[in-house]
Design a protein around this motif. Structure first.
Motif: not given
Length: 155
Positions: A130-145
């Protein structure tokens, strides 16, 4: 002339058909567990389910995730053109992103083996996935985790 007698019905011999017993006569061999029991799921299938659970948890809040492909790969590829070969001995990536381009949707990739090596049990593995998915989604969307998942980092 003597004609041979027909074999008696109780005569021993090979049985017709694919049914066979093991050599100790204990019965048919079969699967250890039926297919619907989690025991029969492979590690890769269980890991993919963890990623899917994490994505579903985030999709409730971020509907645009439906347009992103989530993939599970065994290990990250080395990039020989990079100065350090793509990643160093000290840090092997647990996930990555591929931005959308040429009509292809954006992709979030989670690498199964590096995550499995760093975790001991299912709960710990689910938390790291879940941490990895959140971090990657955050990077893709330009947001913080923390913006993507307010509970990020609490586990």
């Amino acid at each position: 002339m003597d004609t041979p007698a027909p074999p008696s019905p109780a005569a021993p011999g090979p049985r017709p058909g694919p049914r066979r017993r093991d050599r100790h006569g204990r019965g048919m061999r079969g699967p250890v567990a039926p297919p619907q029991v989690p025991l029969s799921a492979s590690r890769a299938e269980v890991f993919a389910d963890l990623v899917q659970d994490s994505v579903e948890r985030l999709e409730r809040r971020w509907t645009q995730l439906a347009e992103i492909d989530f993939l599970v790969l065994e290990v990250p590829r080395l990039d020989p053109s990079a100065a350090d070969g793509g990643w160093s001995d000290d840090s092997v990536p647990l996930g990555g992103i591929v931005p959308a381009r040429e009509g292809r949707p954006a992709r979030v990739v989670v690498y199964r083996r590096p995550v499995e090596i760093r975790t001991k049990g299912r709960d710990e593995r689910a938390a790291l996935v879940h941490e990895v998915v959140v971090e990657q989604v955050a990077e893709l969307l330009g947001l913080t985790p923390e913006t993507v998942d307010p509970r990020y980092g609490e586990d």
